[in-house]
Design a protein around this motif. Structure first.
Motif, PDB file in Angstrom:
ATOM      1  N   GLY A  66       0.677  -1.200   0.084  1.00  0.00           N
ATOM      2  CA  GLY A  66      -0.045   0.060   0.156  1.00  0.00           C
ATOM      3  C   GLY A  66       0.848   1.290   0.058  1.00  0.00           C
ATOM      4  O   GLY A  66       0.674   2.182  -0.619  1.00  0.00           O
ATOM      5  N   HIS A  67       1.908   1.175   0.758  1.00  0.00           N
ATOM      6  CA  HIS A  67       2.719   2.447   1.029  1.00  0.00           C
ATOM      7  C   HIS A  67       3.416   2.585  -0.585  1.00  0.00           C
ATOM      8  O   HIS A  67       3.604   3.944  -0.972  1.00  0.00           O
ATOM      9  CB  HIS A  67       3.777   2.169   1.926  1.00  0.00           C
ATOM     10  N   GLY A  69       2.590   1.745  -3.525  1.00  0.00           N
ATOM     11  CA  GLY A  69       1.830   2.115  -4.614  1.00  0.00           C
ATOM     12  C   GLY A  69       1.467   3.565  -4.540  1.00  0.00           C
ATOM     13  O   GLY A  69       1.720   4.521  -5.528  1.00  0.00           O
ATOM     14  N   ARG A  70       1.249   4.194  -3.268  1.00  0.00           N
ATOM     15  CA  ARG A  70       1.002   5.403  -3.076  1.00  0.00           C
ATOM     16  C   ARG A  70       2.212   6.417  -3.573  1.00  0.00           C
ATOM     17  O   ARG A  70       1.832   7.411  -4.044  1.00  0.00           O
ATOM     18  CB  ARG A  70       0.717   5.859  -1.784  1.00  0.00           C
ATOM     19  N   SER A  73       2.850   6.493  -7.483  1.00  0.00           N
ATOM     20  CA  SER A  73       2.036   7.401  -7.811  1.00  0.00           C
ATOM     21  C   SER A  73       2.180   8.694  -7.854  1.00  0.00           C
ATOM     22  O   SER A  73       2.161   9.609  -8.777  1.00  0.00           O
ATOM     23  CB  SER A  73       0.372   7.075  -7.224  1.00  0.00           C
ATOM     24  N   GLN A  74       2.739   9.226  -6.604  1.00  0.00           N
ATOM     25  CA  GLN A  74       3.035  10.409  -6.278  1.00  0.00           C
ATOM     26  C   GLN A  74       4.087  11.007  -7.197  1.00  0.00           C
ATOM     27  O   GLN A  74       4.287  12.052  -7.808  1.00  0.00           O
ATOM     28  CB  GLN A  74       3.328  10.632  -4.862  1.00  0.00           C
ATOM     29  N   SER A  77       3.060  11.185 -10.746  1.00  0.00           N
ATOM     30  CA  SER A  77       2.233  12.450 -10.783  1.00  0.00           C
ATOM     31  C   SER A  77       3.137  13.828 -10.798  1.00  0.00           C
ATOM     32  O   SER A  77       3.102  14.783 -11.718  1.00  0.00           O
ATOM     33  CB  SER A  77       1.363  12.557  -9.588  1.00  0.00           C
TER      34      SER A  77
END
Length: 292
Positions: A66-67, A69-70, A73-74, A77
């Motif tokens: 979970g960490h 993936g975030r 993604s950041q 971005s």
């Protein structure tokens, strides 16, 4: 740890396999395994349990996923915010049907890769467009025609037909033959007048447009139909293909465009078509809804 290691970890977690993740990340399997070991050492945990086939994530891997993936993604971005948008290039391409989905997909895929920002619109060949892929018979005055593919037609017959024992079909065999008329079709436009000149009268059972419907009627034993000799038809057990003697039923498909149109996308498409010339029709496939 770095984003690269985390991206490798995510790939292994989602693929459930070191080798599959390596292929996805375009690196060697030993390099990916080393990156995962380094990540495990840095975190002081075991992330995957090795199995005879693949790997299984541990509870720590579930927590990290979970960490990771975030964070990825950041990072993506942030990178995207500094990428200059590519200017869209609109191109309208008119297409007849029954071109063969495999060969057309390959051509359009290469075209899209070579033209940055391409916004491709596929339209009917009768609409206003930058270029058309049509048969030679559909060429308009003032257009240049670059041949791409040469297709032959055969007679599709039901397996139970008496014609199945013949090595090829003579025009005389069309007398009272249950036949599926399919229009528009270049082959039909050549065959039917020739039958009329010889006073040969087939038994027209249906008048439809698409190859798929024609083959469905052939499979159901309703009648026979003219179809392009596409490779995947030879793999069907419910339809047999036979050559037709005494009459060459063929079509030439090519790129048509006006000589005054000299845009860069069109120049690229012309070169692709020239490179594609003489691809054998046996590599083709049709898609439901195709007509010709």
């Amino acid at each position: 740890m770095d984003v690269r290691q985390l991206s490798y970890f995510v790939a292994v977690y989602e693929q459930g396999s070191i080798s599959a993740a390596a292929r996805q990340c375009c690196i060697t399997q030993p390099s990916l395994s080393t990156a995962i070991r380094q990540l495990e050492q840095e975190l002081g945990v075991i992330l995957f349990t090795r199995l005879p086939k693949g790997v299984s994530p541990t509870d720590d891997a579930d927590k990290l996923y979970g960490h990771a993936g975030r964070l990825i993604s950041q990072v993506n971005s942030i990178k995207a915010s500094f990428v200059q948008p590519v200017k869209k290039v609109q191109f309208k391409l008119g297409l007849i049907r029954a071109l063969g989905v495999e060969r057309m997909s390959q051509l359009l895929r290469e075209f899209s890769l070579l033209v940055d920002g391409l916004e491709l619109h596929l339209v009917e060949p009768t609409e206003q467009c930058d270029a058309r892929i049509i048969t030679a018979a559909q060429l308009n005055a003032g257009e240049v025609f670059e041949p791409i593919w040469h297709d032959s037609y055969m007679l599709a017959i039901p397996p139970a037909s008496p014609l199945m024992l013949k090595s090829s079909i003579a025009l005389a065999d069309f007398e009272n033959l249950a036949l599926i008329k399919r229009t528009p079709c270049d082959a039909w436009n050549s065959l039917y007048p020739e039958l009329g000149r010889r006073n040969i009268k087939p038994d027209i059972r249906a008048d439809i447009q698409t190859i798929e419907y024609a083959l469905g009627l052939v499979s159901a034993g309703i009648g026979c139909a003219l179809v392009p000799d596409f490779y995947n038809l030879n793999q069907r057990s419910d339809v047999l293909l036979k050559n037709i003697d005494e009459l060459a039923l063929q079509r030439t498909i090519g790129l048509a465009y006006r000589r005054t149109n000299d845009t860069q996308p069109l120049k690229i498409l012309i070169q692709l078509c020239l490179h594609t010339v003489n691809i054998a029709p046996t590599s083709l496939q049709f898609t439901p809804g195709d007509t010709d």
